[in-house]
Motif scaffolding. Structure first.
Motif, PDB file in Angstrom:
ATOM      1  N   TRP A   1       0.837  -1.227   0.000  1.00 34.36           N
ATOM      2  CA  TRP A   1       0.000   0.000   0.000  1.00 34.36           C
ATOM      3  C   TRP A   1       0.857   1.258   0.000  1.00 34.36           C
TER       4      TRP A   1
ATOM      5  N   ALA B   1      -7.352   3.596  -7.882  1.00 37.85           N
ATOM      6  CA  ALA B   1      -8.191   2.433  -7.561  1.00 37.85           C
ATOM      7  C   ALA B   1      -7.358   1.301  -6.949  1.00 37.85           C
ATOM      8  N   LYS B   2      -6.140   1.142  -7.489  1.00 34.00           N
ATOM      9  CA  LYS B   2      -5.268   0.088  -6.962  1.00 34.00           C
ATOM     10  C   LYS B   2      -4.840   0.394  -5.540  1.00 34.00           C
TER      11      LYS B   2
ATOM     12  N   GLU C   1      -6.514   2.088  -3.401  1.00 35.25           N
ATOM     13  CA  GLU C   1      -7.672   1.843  -2.527  1.00 35.25           C
ATOM     14  C   GLU C   1      -7.841   0.372  -2.238  1.00 35.25           C
ATOM     15  N   THR C   2      -7.619  -0.436  -3.259  1.00 39.33           N
ATOM     16  CA  THR C   2      -7.731  -1.896  -3.045  1.00 39.33           C
ATOM     17  C   THR C   2      -6.672  -2.381  -2.065  1.00 39.33           C
ATOM     18  N   LEU C   3      -5.444  -1.901  -2.232  1.00 38.73           N
ATOM     19  CA  LEU C   3      -4.373  -2.318  -1.318  1.00 38.73           C
ATOM     20  C   LEU C   3      -4.646  -1.843   0.107  1.00 38.73           C
ATOM     21  N   LYS C   4      -5.281  -0.679   0.210  1.00 37.43           N
ATOM     22  CA  LYS C   4      -5.625  -0.185   1.545  1.00 37.43           C
ATOM     23  C   LYS C   4      -6.653  -1.082   2.207  1.00 37.43           C
ATOM     24  N   ASP C   5      -7.615  -1.541   1.415  1.00 39.54           N
ATOM     25  CA  ASP C   5      -8.615  -2.458   1.981  1.00 39.54           C
ATOM     26  C   ASP C   5      -7.954  -3.755   2.469  1.00 39.54           C
ATOM     27  N   GLU C   6      -7.012  -4.246   1.653  1.00 41.06           N
ATOM     28  CA  GLU C   6      -6.315  -5.477   2.063  1.00 41.06           C
ATOM     29  C   GLU C   6      -5.527  -5.256   3.354  1.00 41.06           C
TER      30      GLU C   6
ATOM     31  N   GLU D   1      -7.907  -5.110   6.254  1.00 39.19           N
ATOM     32  CA  GLU D   1      -8.384  -6.453   6.612  1.00 39.19           C
ATOM     33  C   GLU D   1      -7.309  -7.226   7.362  1.00 39.19           C
TER      34      GLU D   1
END
Length: 538
Positions: free
Chosen positions: A145, A163-164, A166-171, A174
């Motif tokens: 991230w 967008a990428k 944001e996805t890495l931030k979600d991972e 989690e």
């Protein structure tokens, strides 16, 4: 989300695994494992089996079964059989108590210890490893991230890059949630373990309490059977007479006169009254041992011993000598010795009569029986050379000794002078001390044997106890006077009755010589005028 807020310090993660709780938990796991292992080795049953099968496999069960089988084989007529049967039942009860005890240990201690050492603590430690793995996953997601966040400003395709990121931030979020959840669970389990340490310590308290309860129940089982064992033992009449207190022997055999005393007297009346040196010449050791064993088991098969009066006399002396308390008793020792020191002959007899009258009933009855026999033996002193003086010297130390004295030699040395002055006049005046006649076959269990032909003079001098090959020995209570040389074979040795004046001094004991050599003949110098018995005191 702010980067500083979501950043989880790696050092903090590592500190979770190095807490005091975790270190102690690892030690608890180790010691619990070792305690469980050692406790299992203490059990005699098989872990995990049913109670009934466990009971059958116990060594105590096998022992009890073997004892009860042995008791059945020996039967009720054997004391060993009775004892094996009763004690076998006791061992069976102990086996049942042991089985219940081990089942309780397995349920209340072994299983919880095993759960703690092999399941609970390992699960917590596995969570620690899981947390370390989740931390690594979080670090990896966070690194990706951060890298994407830095490159967003240089990207030609901003929307795709954003967008990428944001996805890495979600991972990353989690992964952080998983770390937090695992961390919370691990901390909760550790704190829970710490709070329950008192419960874990309770396992060892339960162990000791269970053992105490088991031993109490086992002791109660044994104490419950002991009265039965004692009753069986007391009811068994075939017990040794030698070395047993006179009162006890008479009580359990329901006799008035001790069996060895009556049996030996009856045998000597048949074949020993004319035997030269009776009670003075030692019997063969093997024959004497056999006769004592026969009398101990109350056998009536005594015919073979009639031909060996010296063995019979030796058995009688041994019985008197092996009594825990002398026939004339410890309690009257001072009275007997004081009576023997009275200088006036008539007063001495009076004092001896008082001491004799103070004997316990059973001791007095058996002493009366023996004295009457010895007086009868002395009537043939011209043949058997056993005058009242000689009899007193060889038998006296077996009738009275001090309770505080040690060895038999010390006993004889300390009491011999007094004993001669006590026993000799009692034998001489047996009918004055004990006026009534005595039925020597008091139990009625002996019958007269057919008399054998009188042997020649050579055989008469050779006692039957020497025929079986045993070497004779001189009587242990007599010795040659120190002032006189030991006679050589072929010399005639004279034995005489002690005068009243001599009986008062220590030199009286050495007036008799013991003869055990075949080549020595024994003669008796005519004794002085015998005393007349004085009237019985009113």
């Amino acid at each position: 989300m702010d980067i500083q807020y979501i950043y989880l310090n790696e050092t903090e993660m590592q500190n979770i695994g190095t807490t005091t709780i975790e270190r102690r938990m690892e030690l608890v796991r180790l010691v619990s494992h070792n305690a469980h292992k050692r406790l299992v080795t203490c059990l005699q049953g098989h872990i995990g089996t049913e109670a009934e099968k466990r009971h059958k496999k116990l060594p105590l069960t096998a022992l009890s079964q073997a004892m009860q089988d042995g008791g059945s084989q020996l039967g009720e007529e054997s004391l060993i059989g009775k004892m094996m049967d009763v004690c076998g039942e006791a061992e069976s009860r102990l086996a049942s108590e042991l089985m219940q005890h081990e089942v309780q240990l397995e349920r209340d201690i072994l299983e919880p210890l095993n759960q703690l050492a092999e399941v609970d603590i390992p699960n917590i430690l596995r969570q620690r490893k899981q947390l370390a793995k989740l931390v690594l996953d979080y670090d990896s997601a966070r690194a990706r991230w951060l890298q994407a966040s830095k490159s967003i400003h240089f990207s030609t395709n901003y929307q795709a890059t954003a967008a990428k990121v944001e996805t890495l931030k979600d991972e990353m979020d989690e992964a952080l949630n998983k770390v937090e959840m695992c961390k919370d669970q691990l901390s909760a389990d550790m704190y829970n373990f710490s709070s329950k340490e008192g419960d874990y310590a309770r396992y060892y308290v339960i162990l000791v309490e269970a053992q105490a309860d088991y031993h109490r129940r086992s002791l109660a089982a044994l104490e419950g059977v002991l009265p039965t064992i004692q009753a069986q033992n007391d009811s068994w009449m075939e017990k040794p007479a030698y070395g047993t207190a006179l009162e006890e022997h008479l009580k359990r055999s329901n006799r008035e006169i001790a069996l060895p005393l009556e049996a030996c007297v009856m045998m000597l009346l048949e074949t020993g009254m004319k035997e030269e040196g009776l009670f003075r010449i030692a019997a063969g050791a093997s024959k004497l041992k056999k006769l004592k064993a026969a009398l101990d088991c109350s056998t009536s098969q005594l015919e073979e011993f009639y031909s060996d009066p010296h063995a019979v006399a030796g058995a009688l002396k041994s019985y008197l000598r092996e009594l825990p308390e002398p026939l004339l008793t410890f309690s009257l020792y001072d009275e007997w010795t004081q009576a023997s020191n009275v200088s006036d002959p008539d007063r001495r007899l009076q004092a001896l009569w008082v001491a004799c009258d103070g004997l316990p009933k059973n001791h007095k009855a058996n002493f009366r029986y023996l004295v009457k026999f010895l007086a009868k033996l002395a009537q043939d002193s011209e043949v058997n050379k056993m005058t009242p003086s000689n009899i007193a010297i060889v038998l006296g130390p077996n009738l009275l000794w001090s309770k505080t004295e040690g060895t038999l030699a010390e006993m004889a040395a300390a009491t011999s002078v007094h004993v001669v002055a006590i026993i000799e006049p009692i034998i001489q005046h047996a009918d004055w001390f004990f006026p009534d006649d005595v039925d020597f076959n008091v139990s009625g269990m002996f019958v007269a044997m057919t008399p054998e032909p009188d042997p020649g003079p050579f055989e008469r001098r050779r006692p039957g106890s020497l025929v079986d090959g045993d070497t004779p020995r001189k009587d242990r209570y007599l010795s040659y006077p120190r002032s006189s040389p030991r006679p050589s074979p072929g010399f005639s040795i004279h034995a005489r009755t002690l005068t009243r004046q001599e009986s008062r001094g220590a030199a009286a004991v050495s007036a008799l010589y013991v003869v055990a050599d075949e080549s020595i003949t024994v003669k008796e110098t005519p004794a002085g005028e015998q005393e007349q018995p004085i009237p019985l005191p009113s």
